[in-house]
Design an enzyme around this catalytic site. Sequence first.
Site, PDB file in Angstrom:
ATOM      1  N   HIS A   1      20.466 -14.461  35.239  1.00 22.97           N
ATOM      2  CA  HIS A   1      21.554 -13.736  34.597  1.00 22.97           C
ATOM      3  C   HIS A   1      21.763 -14.176  33.155  1.00 22.97           C
ATOM      4  O   HIS A   1      22.869 -14.057  32.611  1.00 22.97           O
ATOM      5  CB  HIS A   1      22.861 -13.931  35.388  1.00 22.97           C
ATOM      6  CG  HIS A   1      22.781 -13.442  36.799  1.00 22.97           C
ATOM      7  ND1 HIS A   1      23.636 -13.860  37.788  1.00 22.97           N
ATOM      8  CD2 HIS A   1      21.935 -12.558  37.397  1.00 22.97           C
ATOM      9  CE1 HIS A   1      23.329 -13.272  38.923  1.00 22.97           C
ATOM     10  NE2 HIS A   1      22.302 -12.476  38.716  1.00 22.97           N
TER      11      HIS A   1
ATOM     12  N   GLU B   1      13.596  -5.596  38.793  1.00 24.44           N
ATOM     13  CA  GLU B   1      13.331  -6.827  38.049  1.00 24.44           C
ATOM     14  C   GLU B   1      11.839  -7.128  38.119  1.00 24.44           C
ATOM     15  O   GLU B   1      11.239  -7.079  39.203  1.00 24.44           O
ATOM     16  CB  GLU B   1      14.160  -7.986  38.617  1.00 24.44           C
ATOM     17  CG  GLU B   1      15.659  -7.702  38.539  1.00 24.44           C
ATOM     18  CD  GLU B   1      16.522  -8.735  39.246  1.00 24.44           C
ATOM     19  OE1 GLU B   1      15.975  -9.793  39.617  1.00 24.44           O
ATOM     20  OE2 GLU B   1      17.722  -8.471  39.428  1.00 24.44           O
TER      21      GLU B   1
ATOM     22  N   GLU C   1      13.679 -10.569  46.269  1.00 23.14           N
ATOM     23  CA  GLU C   1      13.596 -10.990  44.869  1.00 23.14           C
ATOM     24  C   GLU C   1      13.378 -12.500  44.728  1.00 23.14           C
ATOM     25  O   GLU C   1      14.240 -13.223  44.214  1.00 23.14           O
ATOM     26  CB  GLU C   1      14.842 -10.565  44.100  1.00 23.14           C
ATOM     27  CG  GLU C   1      16.175 -10.925  44.758  1.00 23.14           C
ATOM     28  CD  GLU C   1      17.367 -10.524  43.900  1.00 23.14           C
ATOM     29  OE1 GLU C   1      17.404 -10.892  42.708  1.00 23.14           O
ATOM     30  OE2 GLU C   1      18.245  -9.825  44.433  1.00 23.14           O
TER      31      GLU C   1
END
Length: 402
Positions: free
Chosen positions: A232, A262, A358
Site C-alpha cells: 500500500h 496487481e 495475492e
Amino acid sequence: MSDRPTSYRFHNGEKAPLPFAPEEYETRLAGLRAILAERGLDACLLTSMHNVAYYSGFLYCSFGRPYGLVVTPERAVTIGAGIDAGQPWRRCHGDAITYTDWARDNFWRVVADLAGHGRRIGVEGDHLTLEARGKLDAFLAPVEVVPIHAETMHQRMRKSPAEITLIRAGAAVADIGGYAIRDAIREGAREIDVAMAGRDAMETAIAERFPDAEYRDTWVWFQSGLNTDGAHNPVTARRLRRGDILSLNTFPMISGYYTALERTLFVGEVDDASRAIWEANVAAHEFGMSLLKPGARCSDVTRQINAFLAERDLLDLRTFGYGHSFGVLSHYYGREAGLELREDVDTVLEPGMVVSMEPMLTVPEGQPGAGGYREHDILVIGEDGAENITGYPYGPAFNVVG
C-alpha cells in the site's frame, strides 16, 4: 431559532437508479431482520459506510458528520445530513430522513425516534466509537446493546448473483487499467504519470459501462524500485529506470464495490536473481489458486502455501496473508476479515464467495533481487471449483516492458 426542525424528509427529485434492483435490497434486509430476530433485538443502528451502502445502496461521505441506517422489523430508514440535501434519499432504497445542524445531536434524536427508547438495539461493535456509544445510551436508554457486526459481515461474505455480475465487470475494468499502465511505462516516466494513465482509463470505462453509477474513489498504486516493498505504498514522482522492479495495482470502484488487479513488472530487463524470485512467487500464486474451491478452509489454504514457500526457503520473505474477500469495501472502509487467507481464519469457502489470491514476497534493499513481488487475481467460488475473473497476464513473458 426555536421553530427550526430537528429533521425533515427532503425527497427532492426522482429516485436515482441504484447498483441493484429493489428486490436485491429487500433480500438483504430480510437477512438482517433474521439476524435481529435470532438475537432478540428490536432494532439496529448501522453506522459504517459499507453496511449502510450494503443494506440501503447509499454510500455516504461523512466529512465529520454521523450517518446511519436504522432497521426495525417494519422499516428501514437512511439518516443523512442536511449538507447532502436530497442525495441520500435519491441514492437509497426506501425511506430517508435528513437531520439538521440547528442543534447538536439532532442525528441521535432521529435515531431515537426511529429505534425507540428502552429497547434492545444492535450495533456495529467494530465501528461505533466510545463517544457515539455514549450518545446512544443518552438518547435511546437501551435495555441492552448487542454487537452484530460479525453477523452482518458473514451475510456480506456470501455474494448474490447480481453482486457477482458487478464484481465481474469491475475485474474487467481493472484489466483495462492494467493495459493502460503497461502502455505508459517507459524509462524516465514518473510513477504519478503512469498511475494517472491507468486511473483515467478505468474511470472512462466505468462511465461507459455504468452511466447511472456514482464515480468516485477509483485509484492506482503504481510503485517502482524501493517503493514496491509494501503493498500500500503511495505513488510518488520517482522516475523509472531501466531494470526497475514495478508494482502495478489498479482499483476500480463501481458504486462502492471494489475490485483489484496487481502485477509485478520490470522496465526493459530483469536480472537473474530477480527473475528467480518473481517466478517462484508466480508459482506460489498458481498453486494458491489451485487450492481455492468449495470446502477448502482458509487456514488450510494458507498453511499449504506456507509449506510451498518454505520448501523453497522463501517463507521468511512473505509479508501478509494470501488473499481476501471482495464486495462493498475500499481502502477507506470495509473489510470482511472473516474471509481472509490467513493462519487464524478457519472459514470454509462456499459457492458465492469471492476471494483473491495475492502472494507477495519482499526482498530487502541491498540483496539480490531486491523489491516487492506480487500477483493478484480474483476468483469466484462455484459449486465445483473456482472461476478466475482476472484477465491481465502475469509473469515475465508479458511484463518486462518499456
